[in-house]
Design a protein around this motif. Structure first.
Motif: not given
Length: 159
Positions: A19-28, A33-36
């Motif tokens: 789950v945390i991959k999604i907001p981390l990707h958004y920050i970067r 990218k919900f498929e993460l």
């Protein structure tokens, strides 16, 4: 029926790491990218978080001298090594193979001077398979934190 603390710790760490991959990707990247949620690779390593949380749970409940802790520790070492080794190399190979396929398509198009609709396009290989050492480190840290926090809240049966 209450799910066992080690199983709950491992599953919760895995789910939260994905789950945390999604907001981390958004920050970067400034894109959602919900498929993460269902992908491999990325920050943090959910595989590492899962096995480290399991190992933490074994240490907390069984002690570091127990066979259960020993088994989970060896499993953790193997998973972490695999994430930064074999799986990461496979991802790098996928990048090279995808580029070769793209270059080949361009070559065929140049040689034939016509529409490439007749050429069978192959699906690209998944490139994000493994982890950088930093992603594994943060996966381990994340799993440790989840395991310790869950231990303090888990409703252990009274003896």
């Amino acid at each position: 029926m209450v799910i066992s603390y080690p199983i709950l710790a491992a599953l919760l760490a895995s789910l939260l790491a994905q789950v945390i991959k999604i907001p981390l990707h958004y920050i970067r990247k400034r894109e959602w990218k919900f498929e993460l949620l269902f992908s491999t690779g990325g920050m943090p390593s959910s595989h590492t978080a899962t096995v480290v949380s399991l190992t933490t749970a074994m240490a907390m409940t069984e002690g570091i001298q127990s066979n259960a802790f020993a088994i989970s520790l060896i499993l953790t070492i193997i998973v972490m090594h695999d994430a930064t080794g074999v799986r990461r190399q496979a991802g790098q190979h996928a990048v090279a193979l995808n580029q070769m396929a793209k270059d080949f398509q361009q070559l065929v198009g140049t040689l034939k001077h016509h529409n490439l609709n007749n050429y069978e396009k192959r699906e690209q290989l998944k490139e994000l398979l493994g982890h950088k050492p930093l992603e594994v480190f943060f996966g381990a840290l994340f799993g440790l934190i989840v395991g310790l926090i869950l231990y303090s809240f888990y409703p252990f049966p009274k003896a």
